[in-house]
Design a protein around this motif. Structure first.
Motif, PDB file in Angstrom:
ATOM      1  N   GLU A 286      29.403  40.248  38.427  1.00  0.00           N
ATOM      2  CA  GLU A 286      28.529  40.299  39.623  1.00  0.00           C
ATOM      3  C   GLU A 286      27.915  41.615  39.959  1.00  0.00           C
ATOM      4  O   GLU A 286      26.607  41.816  40.246  1.00  0.00           O
ATOM      5  CB  GLU A 286      28.973  39.151  41.039  1.00  0.00           C
ATOM      6  CG  GLU A 286      27.976  39.416  42.200  1.00  0.00           C
ATOM      7  CD  GLU A 286      26.900  38.454  42.078  1.00  0.00           C
ATOM      8  OE1 GLU A 286      27.395  37.190  41.777  1.00  0.00           O
ATOM      9  OE2 GLU A 286      25.971  38.835  42.865  1.00  0.00           O
ATOM     10  N   VAL A 403      31.517  34.612  42.041  1.00  0.00           N
ATOM     11  CA  VAL A 403      32.605  35.593  42.758  1.00  0.00           C
ATOM     12  C   VAL A 403      33.458  34.734  43.873  1.00  0.00           C
ATOM     13  O   VAL A 403      32.866  33.666  44.276  1.00  0.00           O
ATOM     14  CB  VAL A 403      31.717  36.336  43.745  1.00  0.00           C
ATOM     15  CG1 VAL A 403      32.734  37.396  44.483  1.00  0.00           C
ATOM     16  CG2 VAL A 403      30.903  37.714  42.843  1.00  0.00           C
ATOM     17  N   PHE A 446      36.080  39.316  42.565  1.00  0.00           N
ATOM     18  CA  PHE A 446      35.897  39.501  43.893  1.00  0.00           C
ATOM     19  C   PHE A 446      35.237  40.984  43.934  1.00  0.00           C
ATOM     20  O   PHE A 446      35.177  41.751  43.026  1.00  0.00           O
ATOM     21  CB  PHE A 446      37.155  39.656  44.561  1.00  0.00           C
ATOM     22  CG  PHE A 446      38.211  40.754  44.314  1.00  0.00           C
ATOM     23  CD1 PHE A 446      38.171  41.869  44.901  1.00  0.00           C
ATOM     24  CD2 PHE A 446      39.152  40.451  43.345  1.00  0.00           C
ATOM     25  CE1 PHE A 446      39.066  43.054  44.643  1.00  0.00           C
ATOM     26  CE2 PHE A 446      40.240  41.591  43.063  1.00  0.00           C
ATOM     27  CZ  PHE A 446      40.115  42.743  43.732  1.00  0.00           C
ATOM     28  N   GLU A 447      34.261  41.038  44.967  1.00  0.00           N
ATOM     29  CA  GLU A 447      33.685  42.235  45.205  1.00  0.00           C
ATOM     30  C   GLU A 447      34.587  43.395  45.622  1.00  0.00           C
ATOM     31  O   GLU A 447      35.674  43.486  46.118  1.00  0.00           O
ATOM     32  CB  GLU A 447      32.698  42.237  46.406  1.00  0.00           C
ATOM     33  CG  GLU A 447      31.893  43.449  46.520  1.00  0.00           C
ATOM     34  CD  GLU A 447      30.458  42.962  47.359  1.00  0.00           C
ATOM     35  OE1 GLU A 447      29.989  42.252  47.038  1.00  0.00           O
ATOM     36  OE2 GLU A 447      30.249  43.886  48.189  1.00  0.00           O
TER      37      GLU A 447
END
Lengths: 610, 162
Positions: A286, A403, A446-447
């Motif tokens: 992402e 995500v 995940f961010e």
């Protein structure tokens, strides 16, 4: 265009010859079947030996001659070099000791060298403090230290001749790879793809250590050393400028990974080096989109063909545009001359991370074959041979799933269906022999935020054994395979309890050798895979099996010493996906079989058999 | 895409705030979750305490699992079981106090040259979750929590989201 190119090559060739005995020396050594002068056996990466004293018939008599403890724990990758001076040269993981051992005196230490390096590099080595070994040319040994210092030692005395800085551990750069000597240059990549580094390949002068060129894996063409008018992609000029910049969201290329930490191969006739680049920065796809859409993130996970004289890129092939699985594309490019449809081609074969076996034309970079060598591979159904791009299966696309979504049962794992363990190519059979991993994964992006020198991963992974096909070994996590690179077919397969993480060897004695994570070194019939001999070394083998002849006797040498990513991921065993959460696993932990400890073991036949 | 992104940010912020949030709402939790003994519920707020029910865990322990997997697993192996590179932290949690574990995470450790653990003092996603990591390790050490990714006890999850 063509005559000009030829002229250019000829001119550069002349220049190189006049400047550099190094290349000739290394070539000469490689062509002597008694020696093992470079980690992959030859420039083409074949890991094949013409020696035939040890054969299918007598390999059962093979015996250890002596063993040597390196005194270092941690994963021992790479292997011993033999350049004909009666010594074996070996190296260790951090602190990267180097030993010259006397072959005629059971491995007595002639000299040893230990660099004084900053231990603070260790936390930025993602997957153990491994090192894949020494390079040699013209009386000099070259070592890439963990802390990014490239050194040259006098092979006779172990004296330090020069050192050069190739990177900065405070921004997450480190070194694990073996350099390659081509002409008058020592060529080195970099590690740190899990720390948001910007990958690069660099050439240093063999005599002085002075930097001669550096080609980055991403960023503007001028930095990558691409000319969009002449650099080829799928056999045509790239055309568009600065794809290494425009296929990323703003500024992300600066932490875009593409670390080339695997093996380099070289074609002396075409005068080109070949290597693959690693994963594109964060594992969270992402964060690598442009306007929310998948972007190619060039030139991560790309095969580069460069001119070793100035670094200019002749062609590129991106194996995985917009990576969503950490399919770190550094696996070795074996240079093989093969016949396809009645035509002789200069091929380049890859047993890739992705589970696909590729065959490319090494003059132009055209894709010729892309077939699955690991049948469980499911992230892509196949490759589109026109575009050279994978056809991704949405069910296993971690971007499509999103995500903070755990995408399950993706095969292969981020470890790859094959990792760094170098395969072997036998010109006798025309087949490639490789230790492979049969492991799948769940992957949750995940961010994550970039902080220099800190991990920049952004995905959570769990791993499980791959499904077993009919007749396969229950609970197996690895195999040793014979692969037909032209037909794109597995010819035979031997299953192993654990991933096979050692480099393979084939010989004119009709044998293939490999090591297991439990610590066995095994010899199998090159035609059938039938096991003919095994010996249990004191620790798991992630090193490469090398062979050489001294005073008329053929030896086999291997470093054991478990570790690497295999040791981290498999020590405790994997969970059986068929069992309920928390059930006692049917799958063994490596921890039950082996412990740390670096040992060199040297084998030969008893005198009566030679 | 935008929705997905903003949601993930939201969760990120939420997770960092979990420890603080759960402490400040502790008394509310006690009143709302009727099917658990008050002492057990209270215990889940302390570093190292945890609730495991039918293989499911309290949100703090779950957050500990996530943090472990994102930051610790790369060296210490899956499920706190240890690796060839670094020791089992579920075993460490049996022997070490919260203060000891917390100071190692914050300060790092050099056992001998070549055996080094980095400091995580400057990584807020680790530092804000030290208590949760310890809860996860204690849950693993107790044998009550198995391997793999646990689910969150539903009524407690609803409480978190509410």
């Amino acid at each position: 265009m063509l005559p000009e190119t030829r002229l250019a090559i000829a001119t550069i060739g002349l220049l190189a010859i006049s400047m550099a005995q190094a290349n000739e020396n290394q070539l000469e050594l490689q062509q002597n079947p008694d020696l093992w002068a470079t980690q992959l056996g030859n420039y083409q990466g074949h890991r094949y030996s013409e020696l035939d004293q040890i054969t299918r018939e007598n390999v059962g008599q093979l015996q250890p001659q002596w063993q040597f403890s390196t005194g270092v724990l941690r994963g021992h990758e790479g292997g011993p070099l033999y350049v004909g001076d009666g010594r074996l040269y070996i190296h260790t993981p951090f602190p990267n000791k180097v030993f010259a051992l006397d072959l005629e005196d059971e491995g007595r230490i002639i000299w040893s060298y230990e660099p004084d390096q900053d231990f603070r590099v260790i936390p930025v080595m993602c997957c153990d403090t491994v090192n894949r070994g020494l390079a040699y040319s013209d009386g000099k040994l070259f070592l890439g230290q963990a802390d990014n210092t490239l050194i040259a030692l006098d092979a006779e005395t172990g004296e330090l001749l020069w050192d050069a800085s190739n990177g900065d551990h405070t921004i997450g750069e480190s070194n694990t790879m073996s350099p390659l000597v081509v002409h008058d240059k020592v060529i080195m990549g970099i590690s740190g793809g899990e720390f948001g580094i910007r990958g690069h390949m660099t050439a240093y002068n063999v005599e002085t250590g002075e930097r001669e060129w550096r080609g980055y894996s991403n960023g503007p063409d001028d930095d990558v050393l691409i000319d969009p008018e002449t650099t080829l992609m799928m056999g045509e000029p790239i055309g568009e400028s600065d794809l290494g910049l425009t296929t990323w969201p703003e500024g992300e290329w600066e932490r875009g990974g593409g670390a080339p930490w695997g093996w380099i191969t070289y074609d002396p006739e075409l005068d080109l080096i070949y290597y693959g680049t690693g994963n594109p920065g964060t594992w969270n796809p992402e964060q690598r989109t442009v306007d929310g859409e998948p972007a190619d993130n060039k030139w991560a996970i790309t095969v580069f063909a460069r001119d070793p004289n100035n670094g200019e890129v002749k062609w590129v092939y991106q194996k995985v545009p917009f990576d969503e699985w950490d399919y770190d594309g550094v696996n070795e490019n074996q240079l093989i001359d093969i016949e396809i449809d009645g035509e002789q081609r200069k091929g380049l074969a890859i047993i890739d991370r992705t589970g696909f076996g590729f065959l490319l034309d090494r003059e132009t970079g055209e894709l010729l074959v892309a077939e699955k060598y690991a049948p469980e591979t499911n992230w892509a159904s196949h490759y589109d041979m026109e575009t050279g791009r994978p056809v991704v299966n949405d069910e296993f696309s971690t971007f499509a799933q999103g995500v903070d979504v755990n995408t399950t049962d993706i095969c292969p794992t981020a470890m790859g269906a094959k990792n760094m363990q170098p395969s072997s190519y036998s010109p006798d059979t025309g087949l490639i022999y490789a230790g492979i991993n049969r492991i799948c994964m769940n992957y949750e992006p995940f961010e994550t935020n970039y902080v220099a020198g800190q991990p920049y991963v952004g995905a959570t992974l769990t791993m499980m054994p791959a499904p077993v096909e009919e007749g396969g070994m229950e609970g197996r996590m690895g195999s040793f395979i014979a692969w037909d690179p032209v037909k794109g077919e597995v010819v035979w397969e031997v299953d192993e309890r654990f991933a096979v993480w050692s480099g393979a060897l084939t010989t004119a004695g009709n044998l293939a050798f490999y090591g297991t994570l439990e610590g066995h070194i095994k010899a199998v019939d090159i035609e059938t895979g039938e096991e003919l001999w095994r010996f249990k070394t004191p620790s798991g083998i992630i090193g490469n099996i090398n062979t050489f002849r001294h005073n008329g006797k053929q030896y086999i040498g291997v470093l054991s010493g478990v570790g690497g990513w295999a040791g981290i991921g498999l020590a405790a065993g994997l969970e059986n996906p068929e069992e309920g959460l928390g059930a006692v696993s049917a799958f063994s932990g490596l921890d039950e079989y082996t412990k740390l400890g670096g040992i060199l073991t040297v084998f030969a036949l008893p005198d009566s058999d030679t | 895409m935008l929705n997905k992104k903003s949601r993930s940010k939201h969760i990120g912020i939420l997770s960092i705030a979990v420890l603080a949030l759960s402490i400040t709402t502790a008394s509310a939790d006690n009143q709302n979750v009727n099917n658990q003994a008050p002492s057990e519920q209270q215990a889940s707020q302390e570093p190292g305490s945890f609730i495991v029910k039918d293989g499911k865990v309290d949100p703090n322990t779950y957050q500990g699992y996530l943090t472990y997997t994102r930051h610790c697993q790369a060296c210490h192996g899956p499920d706190a079981l240890g690796s060839s590179f670094a020791p089992s932290l579920s075993k460490a949690a049996e022997r070490r106090s919260f203060a000891e574990i917390a100071s190692t995470i914050a300060g790092g450790l050099q056992i001998q040259p070549g055996r080094v653990m980095p400091s995580f003092a400057e990584d807020p996603s680790v530092i804000s979750n030290i208590g949760n990591i310890y809860s996860y390790l204690k849950a693993r050490a107790s044998g009550e929590l198995g391997r793999g990714r646990p689910k969150v006890i539903e009524e407690m999850l609803n409480e978190e989201e509410g």
